[in-house]
Design an enzyme around this catalytic site. Structure first.
Site, PDB file in Angstrom:
ATOM      1  N   PRO A   1       0.829  -1.211   0.000  1.00 36.58           N
ATOM      2  CA  PRO A   1       0.000   0.000   0.000  1.00 36.58           C
ATOM      3  C   PRO A   1       0.860   1.256   0.000  1.00 36.58           C
ATOM      4  O   PRO A   1       1.934   1.280   0.582  1.00 36.58           O
ATOM      5  CB  PRO A   1      -0.805  -0.116   1.294  1.00 36.58           C
ATOM      6  CG  PRO A   1      -0.034  -1.044   2.163  1.00 36.58           C
ATOM      7  CD  PRO A   1       0.726  -1.960   1.253  1.00 36.58           C
ATOM      8  N   GLU A   2       0.397   2.287  -0.684  1.00 36.05           N
ATOM      9  CA  GLU A   2       1.082   3.578  -0.697  1.00 36.05           C
ATOM     10  C   GLU A   2       0.194   4.598   0.026  1.00 36.05           C
ATOM     11  O   GLU A   2      -0.807   4.234   0.632  1.00 36.05           O
ATOM     12  CB  GLU A   2       1.404   3.981  -2.138  1.00 36.05           C
ATOM     13  CG  GLU A   2       2.298   2.938  -2.822  1.00 36.05           C
ATOM     14  CD  GLU A   2       2.802   3.352  -4.200  1.00 36.05           C
ATOM     15  OE1 GLU A   2       2.862   4.558  -4.475  1.00 36.05           O
ATOM     16  OE2 GLU A   2       3.127   2.457  -5.004  1.00 36.05           O
TER      17      GLU A   2
ATOM     18  N   HIS B   1      -6.717 -15.404   7.857  1.00 34.08           N
ATOM     19  CA  HIS B   1      -5.416 -14.894   8.283  1.00 34.08           C
ATOM     20  C   HIS B   1      -5.544 -13.843   9.382  1.00 34.08           C
ATOM     21  O   HIS B   1      -4.719 -12.944   9.476  1.00 34.08           O
ATOM     22  CB  HIS B   1      -4.655 -14.353   7.073  1.00 34.08           C
ATOM     23  CG  HIS B   1      -4.462 -15.375   5.993  1.00 34.08           C
ATOM     24  ND1 HIS B   1      -3.597 -16.435   6.131  1.00 34.08           N
ATOM     25  CD2 HIS B   1      -5.057 -15.547   4.788  1.00 34.08           C
ATOM     26  CE1 HIS B   1      -3.654 -17.202   5.044  1.00 34.08           C
ATOM     27  NE2 HIS B   1      -4.542 -16.672   4.214  1.00 34.08           N
TER      28      HIS B   1
ATOM     29  N   ARG C   1       0.537 -12.662   4.642  1.00 33.90           N
ATOM     30  CA  ARG C   1       1.960 -12.983   4.524  1.00 33.90           C
ATOM     31  C   ARG C   1       2.762 -12.637   5.772  1.00 33.90           C
ATOM     32  O   ARG C   1       3.961 -12.876   5.815  1.00 33.90           O
ATOM     33  CB  ARG C   1       2.520 -12.290   3.280  1.00 33.90           C
ATOM     34  CG  ARG C   1       1.794 -12.803   2.020  1.00 33.90           C
ATOM     35  CD  ARG C   1       2.194 -12.067   0.781  1.00 33.90           C
ATOM     36  NE  ARG C   1       3.581 -12.331   0.428  1.00 33.90           N
ATOM     37  CZ  ARG C   1       4.192 -11.786  -0.610  1.00 33.90           C
ATOM     38  NH1 ARG C   1       3.546 -10.932  -1.382  1.00 33.90           N
ATOM     39  NH2 ARG C   1       5.433 -12.066  -0.887  1.00 33.90           N
TER      40      ARG C   1
ATOM     41  N   ARG D   1      20.845  15.640  -3.709  1.00 34.09           N
ATOM     42  CA  ARG D   1      20.953  14.190  -3.580  1.00 34.09           C
ATOM     43  C   ARG D   1      21.887  13.537  -4.587  1.00 34.09           C
ATOM     44  O   ARG D   1      22.426  12.473  -4.362  1.00 34.09           O
ATOM     45  CB  ARG D   1      19.580  13.520  -3.679  1.00 34.09           C
ATOM     46  CG  ARG D   1      18.762  13.548  -2.416  1.00 34.09           C
ATOM     47  CD  ARG D   1      19.506  12.847  -1.294  1.00 34.09           C
ATOM     48  NE  ARG D   1      19.009  13.277   0.001  1.00 34.09           N
ATOM     49  CZ  ARG D   1      18.172  12.577   0.758  1.00 34.09           C
ATOM     50  NH1 ARG D   1      17.752  11.409   0.354  1.00 34.09           N
ATOM     51  NH2 ARG D   1      17.781  13.052   1.913  1.00 34.09           N
TER      52      ARG D   1
END
Ligand SMILES: [Zn+2]
Length: 293
Positions: free
Chosen positions: A2-3, A96, A119, A166
Site C-alpha cells: 500500500p502507498e 489470516h 503474509r 541528492r
C-alpha cells in the site's frame, strides 16, 4: 504494497470506526504479528486494555492510533498484505486473522478491529511518542520519516533544495522516505509521466520549475487516487470495510507496458528498476544523456 492513498483510506476508516473507543480485550493469534513489540503479545495486550484510542494518525505509509495518556501509540505496519478491518463481532473470522481488538462499547452492537495479514510481514506494536519537527508527536519509529506532499507542513522549497543535493535519479529520490514520504513505485511512475520527466533524470539537473511541476503532479496523482479509494493493484489492499480501491483504472503508465501513452499514443515502455519495474513513455519522457539510476 500500500502507498499513501491506500493508507489514508484506512486511516479515515479507523478515525470513523475506532477513535474515541476504549479497548476492552486484545487477542493475539500469531506471534509474528506482534514481533516488533519486543516484550511480546501478552505484554501488548496488558498495556492496551483499558486505554482509549484518541485518533487515527498517518505519516507517509505509517499509520498509528494515539492512546490516552498521550505518551504512546499503537503503530500498525501493513507490510505487503496487512489489512485493518472494522467489522461486526459476529462476522466469521478471516483465515489470516492475526490480532483482534474488542471495545468496551461493543455490547451496543459496535464493531471490533481486526488485523488480518496473509503474509505476516506486517504487524502491530506499542511505540512511545516523541515530538516531531512541528508541534505534534509521532511514534519514535516514524521520527525519521519525511512529511508527505499532502501534509500542510510539507516544505516545498526545502524539498527542492534537498532533492538537488541528492545527486541521484529522480525516481530513486521520490522513493526515499527520508526526503519525501508516501510515494511508492506506482505513484512515482504516474507522477513522473504527468511531469514529463524520465525516472533516471539526475536530480542535480532539475530546474526549480521542473521540481514545482513534479510536486504538482505528485499531489494531483495522490489526491485523485484517494478520491478513488486508492489502488488495489496488490489485490490484498482493502479499506477498513473490506472494499478495494478503483484508481488502477485511471493509471496512465503503471502496469501498461505496450499500451498507447494516453497523451501521445507511443507504446509505454517497461524497464527493470532496482528489483521492480519503471513504466514510462519513451516520447513524453525522453531518457537523459547521462542518467542516474
Ligand atoms: Zn507519451
Amino acid at each position: 504494497m500500500p502507498e499513501l492513498p491506500e493508507v489514508e483510506v484506512v486511516r479515515q476508516g479507523l478515525a470513523r470506526g475506532v477513535a474515541g473507543r476504549r479497548i476492552a480485550a486484545v487477542e493475539v493469534g500469531h506471534p509474528r504479528a506482534v514481533r516488533r513489540h519486543l516484550a511480546g503479545g501478552a505484554d501488548l495486550a496488558g498495556r492496551l486494555v483499558g486505554r482509549t484510542v484518541l485518533a487515527a494518525s498517518r505519516r507517509g505509509k505509517f499509520l498509528w492510533l494515539p492512546l490516552d495518556g498521550d505518551d504512546e501509540a499503537l503503530l500498525a505496519h501493513l507490510g505487503m498484505s496487512g489489512q485493518l478491518l472494522v467489522v461486526p463481532a459476529d462476522k466469521p473470522d478471516e483465515t489470516h486473522l492475526r490480532v483482534r481488538l474488542r471495545f468496551a462499547d461493543q455490547h451496543r452492537g459496535g464493531r471490533e478491529l481486526r488485523f488480518v495479514d496473509q503474509r505476516t510481514f506486517g504487524g502491530l506494536a506499542l511505540e512511545p511518542l516523541v515530538p516531531d519537527d512541528g508541534d505534534g508527536h509521532v511514534p519514535a519509529a516514524v521520527a525519521h520519516i519525511a512529511r508527505d506532499p499532502l501534509d500542510p507542513r510539507f516544505d516545498d522549497a526545502g524539498f527542492a533544495a534537498a532533492l538537488r543535493r541528492r545527486r541521484t535519479g529522480v525516481k530513486r529520490a521520490l522513493l526515499d522516505q527520508t526526503l519525501v514520504s508516501g510515494v511508492g513505485n506506482i505513484y512515482a511512475d504516474e507522477s513522473l509521466w504527468r511531469a514529463r520527466l524520465h525516472y533516471a533524470r539526475p536530480t542535480e539537473t532539475l530546474t526549480r520549475p521542473e521540481v514545482a511541476r513534479l510536486l504538482e503532479a505528485v499531489r494531483a496523482v495522490l489526491v485523485e487516487s484517494l478520491a478513488a479509494g486508492g489502488t488495489s493493484f496488490d489485490a490484498l489492499y482493502v479499506s477498513t470495510e473490506g472494499v478495494s480501491g478503483l484508481f488502477e483504472r485511471e493509471l496512465a503508465v503503471y502496469g501498461r507496458a505496450g499500451e498507447p501513452c494516453p497523451r501521445c499514443g507511443t507504446p509505454i515502455r517497461r524497464d527493470a528498476f532496482t528489483n521492480r519495474s519503471s513504466y514510462s513513455c519513451p516520447r513524453c519522457q525522453p531518457r537523459p544523456r547521462r542518467g542516474r539510476w
